[in-house]
Motif scaffolding. Structure first.
Motif, PDB file in Angstrom:
ATOM      1  N   ARG A 173       5.737   3.320  -0.965  1.00 18.42           N
ATOM      2  CA  ARG A 173       5.717   1.878  -1.243  1.00 18.42           C
ATOM      3  C   ARG A 173       7.021   1.214  -0.804  1.00 18.42           C
ATOM      4  O   ARG A 173       7.008   0.104  -0.259  1.00 18.42           O
ATOM      5  CB  ARG A 173       5.461   1.650  -2.729  1.00 18.42           C
ATOM      6  CG  ARG A 173       4.038   2.005  -3.129  1.00 18.42           C
ATOM      7  CD  ARG A 173       3.866   2.155  -4.618  1.00 18.42           C
ATOM      8  NE  ARG A 173       2.488   2.489  -4.946  1.00 18.42           N
ATOM      9  CZ  ARG A 173       2.099   3.019  -6.087  1.00 18.42           C
ATOM     10  NH1 ARG A 173       2.995   3.288  -7.034  1.00 18.42           N
ATOM     11  NH2 ARG A 173       0.823   3.302  -6.313  1.00 18.42           N
ATOM     12  N   SER A 204       0.838  -1.195   0.000  1.00 20.12           N
ATOM     13  CA  SER A 204       0.000   0.000   0.000  1.00 20.12           C
ATOM     14  C   SER A 204       0.873   1.244   0.000  1.00 20.12           C
ATOM     15  O   SER A 204       2.082   1.189   0.238  1.00 20.12           O
ATOM     16  CB  SER A 204      -0.919   0.005   1.228  1.00 20.12           C
ATOM     17  OG  SER A 204      -0.135  -0.024   2.411  1.00 20.12           O
ATOM     18  N   GLY A 205       0.234   2.382  -0.253  1.00 23.28           N
ATOM     19  CA  GLY A 205       0.960   3.647  -0.233  1.00 23.28           C
ATOM     20  C   GLY A 205       0.900   4.329  -1.576  1.00 23.28           C
ATOM     21  O   GLY A 205       0.841   3.685  -2.628  1.00 23.28           O
ATOM     22  N   GLU A 206       0.925   5.657  -1.537  1.00 22.63           N
ATOM     23  CA  GLU A 206       0.901   6.458  -2.750  1.00 22.63           C
ATOM     24  C   GLU A 206       2.312   6.955  -3.045  1.00 22.63           C
ATOM     25  O   GLU A 206       2.928   7.612  -2.201  1.00 22.63           O
ATOM     26  CB  GLU A 206      -0.055   7.645  -2.588  1.00 22.63           C
ATOM     27  CG  GLU A 206      -1.538   7.266  -2.543  1.00 22.63           C
ATOM     28  CD  GLU A 206      -2.017   6.627  -3.832  1.00 22.63           C
ATOM     29  OE1 GLU A 206      -1.550   7.056  -4.906  1.00 22.63           O
ATOM     30  OE2 GLU A 206      -2.850   5.704  -3.767  1.00 22.63           O
ATOM     31  N   THR A 233       4.429  -4.366  -8.192  1.00 21.87           N
ATOM     32  CA  THR A 233       3.846  -3.037  -8.030  1.00 21.87           C
ATOM     33  C   THR A 233       4.640  -2.050  -8.879  1.00 21.87           C
ATOM     34  O   THR A 233       5.850  -1.883  -8.678  1.00 21.87           O
ATOM     35  CB  THR A 233       3.887  -2.599  -6.551  1.00 21.87           C
ATOM     36  OG1 THR A 233       3.186  -3.556  -5.760  1.00 21.87           O
ATOM     37  CG2 THR A 233       3.249  -1.230  -6.379  1.00 21.87           C
TER      38      THR A 233
END
Length: 308
Positions: free
Chosen positions: A195, A188-190, A268
């Protein structure tokens, strides 16, 4: 009126040795790279000084430094060697017979994902060419191109590891690929930093220290605010992904290395990039063999499969 003194006649082979000394810093390193003995290199450089009529070198401990005149002569040597490469390229084009050996350097993922189809296309269109491939890390390419051990090489640079400039070489872009964070669970994370930070407590898998890929992993993590705890050093990205799949760590993987990932691996996408270029000696870009190989490589990379 007295006639002007004759200009010194400078031996091109000795100029090449001086150029290499400027890059490598020691006579021993020049001798090892060009398969001379150190005494032979010293003798040739002494002869060049006599030809030039001015001191070109000064010793500083074990290293040899160039004098201002030596630095200036290296700049002229670069121009001379570039013109010789241009002359060789024009003569090859004039002969119109595209044949002979072309020595290619490539990093492992390019050897696997790009070169097979490029060499197959080259064989169909130019049967007289005899390509020879050496796997080599991009960090080692420049000296091997300058020494004539390679004619063309695939090199790459990362956002956090830009290419070092080399006045003896030129390059054209080939491929721009994204980087992926490989894990066994979604991250998760922007943004890239968030990340990567989500994985700061995880063990990491990185390439061998001293390679550009290793430097990329370390610098990307440091830019995100932490130093990665590297558990494994592995250069083959297929093996890296296999290790990620069994929980041995997380890794940064470029697109070419991320094809056909194991089922348990999550990739990702990150905004950081790896850029691949085709490098060659300056002046050799018009050589028919170089032109033909670049064309074949561009066809091969136009069909590179992306993961997912």
């Amino acid at each position: 009126m007295s006639p002007a003194p004759a200009a010194p006649m400078l031996d091109v082979r000795r100029l090449r040795l001086l150029r290499e000394l400027a890059y490598r810093g020691t006579i021993a390193a020049v001798a090892e790279a060009l398969t001379f003995t150190p005494s032979a290199v010293s003798q040739q450089l002494a002869a060049l000084e006599r030809e030039a009529g001015v001191a070109l070198l000064e010793r500083t401990g074990r290293r040899v430094a160039l004098t201002p005149a030596g630095v200036a002569l290296v700049r002229h040597a670069e121009a001379v060697l570039e013109r010789l490469e241009q002359a060789a390229a024009e003569l090859a084009a004039a002969r119109g017979d595209l044949s002979g050996t072309v020595r290619i350097g490539a990093f492992p993922t390019a050897t696997r994902a790009i070169l097979p189809s490029a060499l197959a296309a080259l064989a169909r269109s130019h049967q007289g060419l005899d390509p020879m491939v050496d796997e080599v890390d991009p960090a080692e390419v420049a000296p091997r191109l300058r020494a004539g051990e390679l004619d063309v090489a695939l090199v790459h640079e990362y956002d956090f590891v830009p290419a070092e400039p080399d006045l003896a070489l030129d390059a054209v872009p080939l491929l721009d690929e994204p980087m992926y964070l490989a894990t066994i669970r979604p991250v998760s994370g922007e943004g890239d930093a968030a990340r990567l930070l989500a994985c700061r407590e995880e063990p990491w898998i990185a390439s061998t220290p001293g390679t550009l890929c290793h430097a990329m992993t370390v610098r990307a993590c440091q830019a995100a605010g932490f130093s990665p705890r590297v558990r494994h050093h592995i250069d083959d990205f297929a093996t890296v992904l296999a290790m990620v799949a069994v929980g041995q760590g997380v890794a940064l993987v470029p697109e070419l290395g991320a094809a056909d990932p194991p089922e348990d691996v999550t990739l990702t996408a990150l905004s950081m990039r790896r850029r691949t270029r085709v490098a060659f000696r300056r002046g050799a870009g018009g050589h028919p063999a170089v032109v033909a190989l670049i064309a074949a490589l561009r066809v091969a990379t136009s069909h590179v499969r992306t993961p997912g």
